[in-house]
Design a protein around this motif. Structure first.
Motif, PDB file in Angstrom:
ATOM      1  N   PRO A 131       0.834  -1.204   0.000  1.00 34.59           N
ATOM      2  CA  PRO A 131       0.000   0.000   0.000  1.00 34.59           C
ATOM      3  C   PRO A 131       0.865   1.249   0.000  1.00 34.59           C
ATOM      4  O   PRO A 131       1.948   1.277   0.555  1.00 34.59           O
ATOM      5  N   HIS A 132       0.358   2.282  -0.650  1.00 34.97           N
ATOM      6  CA  HIS A 132       1.083   3.541  -0.736  1.00 34.97           C
ATOM      7  C   HIS A 132       0.474   4.613   0.155  1.00 34.97           C
ATOM      8  O   HIS A 132       0.956   5.740   0.174  1.00 34.97           O
ATOM      9  N   HIS A 133      -0.586   4.300   0.866  1.00 31.65           N
ATOM     10  CA  HIS A 133      -1.197   5.267   1.767  1.00 31.65           C
ATOM     11  C   HIS A 133      -2.049   4.510   2.779  1.00 31.65           C
ATOM     12  O   HIS A 133      -2.296   3.311   2.638  1.00 31.65           O
ATOM     13  N   TYR A 167      -6.878   9.655   6.674  1.00 31.51           N
ATOM     14  CA  TYR A 167      -5.989   9.349   5.557  1.00 31.51           C
ATOM     15  C   TYR A 167      -4.605   9.923   5.826  1.00 31.51           C
ATOM     16  O   TYR A 167      -4.466  11.026   6.356  1.00 31.51           O
ATOM     17  N   THR A 168      -3.568   9.158   5.455  1.00 32.08           N
ATOM     18  CA  THR A 168      -2.199   9.671   5.392  1.00 32.08           C
ATOM     19  C   THR A 168      -1.591   9.199   4.082  1.00 32.08           C
ATOM     20  O   THR A 168      -1.835   8.067   3.643  1.00 32.08           O
ATOM     21  N   SER A 169      -0.808  10.063   3.445  1.00 29.28           N
ATOM     22  CA  SER A 169      -0.228   9.727   2.147  1.00 29.28           C
ATOM     23  C   SER A 169       0.991   8.825   2.268  1.00 29.28           C
ATOM     24  O   SER A 169       1.418   8.233   1.279  1.00 29.28           O
ATOM     25  N   ASP A 170       1.555   8.704   3.466  1.00 31.96           N
ATOM     26  CA  ASP A 170       2.721   7.852   3.673  1.00 31.96           C
ATOM     27  C   ASP A 170       2.679   7.328   5.103  1.00 31.96           C
ATOM     28  O   ASP A 170       1.762   7.623   5.866  1.00 31.96           O
ATOM     29  N   SER A 171       3.686   6.554   5.465  1.00 33.73           N
ATOM     30  CA  SER A 171       3.705   5.932   6.787  1.00 33.73           C
ATOM     31  C   SER A 171       3.766   6.973   7.893  1.00 33.73           C
ATOM     32  O   SER A 171       4.609   7.880   7.860  1.00 33.73           O
ATOM     33  N   PRO A 172       2.884   6.887   8.898  1.00 29.54           N
ATOM     34  CA  PRO A 172       3.035   7.737  10.080  1.00 29.54           C
ATOM     35  C   PRO A 172       4.348   7.420  10.787  1.00 29.54           C
ATOM     36  O   PRO A 172       4.816   6.277  10.780  1.00 29.54           O
ATOM     37  N   VAL A 173       4.948   8.436  11.385  1.00 30.07           N
ATOM     38  CA  VAL A 173       6.243   8.275  12.054  1.00 30.07           C
ATOM     39  C   VAL A 173       6.130   8.845  13.464  1.00 30.07           C
ATOM     40  O   VAL A 173       5.663   9.972  13.649  1.00 30.07           O
ATOM     41  N   PRO A 199       2.237  12.343   7.366  1.00 36.91           N
ATOM     42  CA  PRO A 199       2.371  12.954   6.038  1.00 36.91           C
ATOM     43  C   PRO A 199       1.031  12.981   5.302  1.00 36.91           C
ATOM     44  O   PRO A 199       0.297  11.992   5.286  1.00 36.91           O
ATOM     45  N   GLY A 200       0.718  14.122   4.688  1.00 38.28           N
ATOM     46  CA  GLY A 200      -0.524  14.242   3.925  1.00 38.28           C
ATOM     47  C   GLY A 200      -1.752  13.938   4.754  1.00 38.28           C
ATOM     48  O   GLY A 200      -2.715  13.349   4.255  1.00 38.28           O
ATOM     49  N   PHE A 201      -1.748  14.361   6.005  1.00 35.46           N
ATOM     50  CA  PHE A 201      -2.817  14.017   6.947  1.00 35.46           C
ATOM     51  C   PHE A 201      -4.131  14.685   6.543  1.00 35.46           C
ATOM     52  O   PHE A 201      -4.181  15.882   6.255  1.00 35.46           O
ATOM     53  N   GLN A 202      -5.213  13.893   6.511  1.00 36.35           N
ATOM     54  CA  GLN A 202      -6.557  14.412   6.253  1.00 36.35           C
ATOM     55  C   GLN A 202      -7.547  13.623   7.085  1.00 36.35           C
ATOM     56  O   GLN A 202      -7.475  12.394   7.164  1.00 36.35           O
ATOM     57  N   VAL A 203      -8.467  14.331   7.720  1.00 41.16           N
ATOM     58  CA  VAL A 203      -9.424  13.679   8.603  1.00 41.16           C
ATOM     59  C   VAL A 203     -10.739  14.432   8.549  1.00 41.16           C
ATOM     60  O   VAL A 203     -10.776  15.647   8.314  1.00 41.16           O
ATOM     61  N   GLN A 204     -11.821  13.700   8.733  1.00 43.21           N
ATOM     62  CA  GLN A 204     -13.153  14.308   8.787  1.00 43.21           C
ATOM     63  C   GLN A 204     -14.015  13.497   9.736  1.00 43.21           C
ATOM     64  O   GLN A 204     -14.007  12.261   9.707  1.00 43.21           O
ATOM     65  N   ALA A 205     -14.755  14.197  10.582  1.00 36.10           N
ATOM     66  CA  ALA A 205     -15.607  13.544  11.579  1.00 36.10           C
ATOM     67  C   ALA A 205     -17.055  13.988  11.397  1.00 36.10           C
ATOM     68  O   ALA A 205     -17.357  14.895  10.624  1.00 36.10           O
ATOM     69  N   PHE A 206     -17.937  13.306  12.139  1.00 40.22           N
ATOM     70  CA  PHE A 206     -19.369  13.604  12.159  1.00 40.22           C
ATOM     71  C   PHE A 206     -19.983  13.485  10.760  1.00 40.22           C
ATOM     72  O   PHE A 206     -20.749  14.345  10.319  1.00 40.22           O
ATOM     73  N   LEU A 207     -19.607  12.390  10.072  1.00 41.70           N
ATOM     74  CA  LEU A 207     -20.242  12.092   8.798  1.00 41.70           C
ATOM     75  C   LEU A 207     -21.633  11.529   9.045  1.00 41.70           C
ATOM     76  O   LEU A 207     -21.868  10.807  10.022  1.00 41.70           O
ATOM     77  N   ALA A 208     -22.553  11.842   8.158  1.00 44.67           N
ATOM     78  CA  ALA A 208     -23.918  11.339   8.298  1.00 44.67           C
ATOM     79  C   ALA A 208     -23.945   9.830   8.085  1.00 44.67           C
ATOM     80  O   ALA A 208     -23.117   9.262   7.375  1.00 44.67           O
ATOM     81  N   LYS A 209     -24.913   9.189   8.693  1.00 43.21           N
ATOM     82  CA  LYS A 209     -25.051   7.744   8.572  1.00 43.21           C
ATOM     83  C   LYS A 209     -25.361   7.379   7.124  1.00 43.21           C
ATOM     84  O   LYS A 209     -26.251   7.947   6.496  1.00 43.21           O
ATOM     85  N   GLY A 210     -24.609   6.433   6.587  1.00 45.01           N
ATOM     86  CA  GLY A 210     -24.800   6.013   5.209  1.00 45.01           C
ATOM     87  C   GLY A 210     -24.161   6.924   4.176  1.00 45.01           C
ATOM     88  O   GLY A 210     -24.371   6.725   2.977  1.00 45.01           O
TER      89      GLY A 210
END
Length: 452
Positions: free
Chosen positions: A214-216, A227-233, A375-386
């Motif tokens: 895997p690359h991400h 999501y991260t674009s590379d390995s967390p360190v 690296p390339g960190f992206q996160v989102q919370a409180f997504l609607a169900k479904g």
């Protein structure tokens, strides 16, 4: 040369308004062909009227032979982007009468009722034969053009095929009309519905022999996407030697386990666990990343989220770091500035989040965790169900007023100030208030001499 330039200019001007309707149509007739080659005014008619008038025009042509070169895809950019690839076609245009329709639907052969249709192989033009003398003949040449990745080569092959087919047609008749068009255009709304596009974008059915690396890292935890674009360190530093660093990469493959809690109205949480990770100087077990998201509601007691924050992040682990045993350590990481409005995701390309100063190791001599890098960190919370597993628009960590922006604003204001002062100085230059009268005495200015 002038005709070619005018045709190219016409194509470029009509791209924005017509490219989404269909493929362009180019018609030209032989030098000895009978009748005028003039399309009706297609720009002022409705779509249905355009198509109807187009087929009426083709059926009423006086030429006894119609040669249709049908490509898989054709758009106006093929002529403007690769002008040298269709040299034979351009020579045909310059030496004969021709017309151009910027955008028409794919040709429906059943509507060409006055023609006897003969399918012609593009690879064997010498086998071309005309029909009887009673009906007009339509020679349909299906061109096997390649994908857009080799577009120039495809157009060169099309140009070569047109030359060889017309060479054979000229041996049989000197009264013909040729047409070049396409089933689709690579510009516009029909891209999404084309089977060739969907096949290119699909995943191969064949399972690879070897597992792919895997690359991400992408985790869909229901109400949370990460999501991260590379390995967390994670970074460790020795307490005795500040220069002694011990970075440890967390593997990109799916963590051993991950869970989330999406039941709360104003709280979402995620737990990500790596059972065992190691490097040359670090060997850890049970590395657990715990993230807690809190929502700011639009009104007390309501359910509508105004924006969300990553309120608390902890990293716990046990094992050996630089030959020092650590039975259990819990580190609080500083993610206080991670937030985004509702339906937005948070994104940061390259950043290290520091650990809050605390006794995060049981042994004072053992190296302590100082930071985590995502690296390339992206996160989102409180997504609607479904909801679909797709990030919303990114709320980036980069500040709006960066150093280059501030520098540009400063230079702009400085130049504007210079301009304003210059204009004001020019406007303050006085004009003469007295002038010589040609009928009166001359104006005399008495200038005192130095001796006086």
């Amino acid at each position: 040369m002038l005709a070619k330039s005018v045709l190219l200019l016409l194509m470029l001007l009509l791209v924005p308004s017509c490219a989404h309707v269909g493929a362009p149509v180019l018609l030209w007739k032989s030098s000895s062909g009978r009748g005028d080659l003039a399309l009706p005014d297609l720009q002022r008619a409705s779509s249905t009227e355009e198509v109807s008038q187009f087929y009426q025009f083709l059926n009423a042509m006086e030429s006894e032979t119609l040669v249709i070169f049908l490509m898989s895809e054709l758009n106006v950019e093929d002529f403007s982007g690769y002008p040298d690839a269709l040299s034979q076609l351009q020579s045909e245009f310059e030496s004969s009468e021709h017309v151009f329709a910027p955008s028409m639907p794919s040709v429906e052969m059943e509507r060409l009722t006055s023609f006897h249709i003969i399918n012609v192989s593009a690879s064997a033009p010498s086998a071309i034969r005309l029909g009887d003398d009673i009906t007009k003949t339509l020679l349909l040449v299906n061109l096997k053009d390649r994908s857009a990745a080799d577009r120039r080569e495809a157009l060169l092959q099309v140009d070569d095929t047109i030359e060889h087919v017309l060479e054979q047609v000229r041996r049989l008749t000197d009264n013909y009309v040729a047409m070049l068009t396409g089933r689709f255009t690579s510009m516009g709304e029909d891209i999404e519905s084309r089977p060739s596009r969907s096949l290119k974008a699909s995943t191969p059915d064949k399972t690879p022999d070897k597992p792919t690396t895997p690359h991400h890292l992408f985790l869909n935890l229901g109400c949370i996407l990460l999501y991260t674009s590379d390995s967390p360190v994670i970074h460790f530093m020795s307490m005795k030697a500040a220069t002694s660093q011990h970075p440890l990469l967390l593997p990109l493959g799916a963590p051993s386990s991950n869970t989330s809690s999406c039941n709360g109205t104003d709280v979402n949480s995620a737990i990500i666990v790596w059972q065992h990770v190691n490097s040359s100087s670090v060997d850890l077990a049970g590395v657990t990343l715990n993230l807690t998201f809190r929502a700011n509601l639009t009104r007390p007691g309501g359910t509508d989220v105004s924006f969300w924050t990553l309120s608390e992040v902890t990293l716990s682990y046990a094992g050996n770091v630089d030959d020092k045993a650590i039975s259990k350590a819990v580190v609080v990481l500083d993610f206080d500035d991670v937030y985004a409005p509702r339906h937005f995701s948070y994104h940061c390309t390259s950043r290290m989040w520091a650990a809050e100063p605390s006794a995060n190791a049981t042994d004072s001599d053992a190296p302590v965790l100082t930071a985590i890098q995502l690296p390339g960190f992206q996160v989102q919370a409180f997504l609607a169900k479904g909801a679909k597993a797709r990030f919303g628009r990114a709320w980036d960590c980069t500040t709006f007023f960066t150093i280059p922006i501030l520098s540009g604003l400063f230079v702009t204001l400085l130049m504007l100030l210079i301009l304003i002062i210059s204009v004001k100085m020019l406007m303050s230059v006085p004009t003469m208030d007295r002038f010589d009268d040609p009928h009166g005495p001359l104006l005399m200015a008495h200038l005192p001499l130095a001796s006086e």
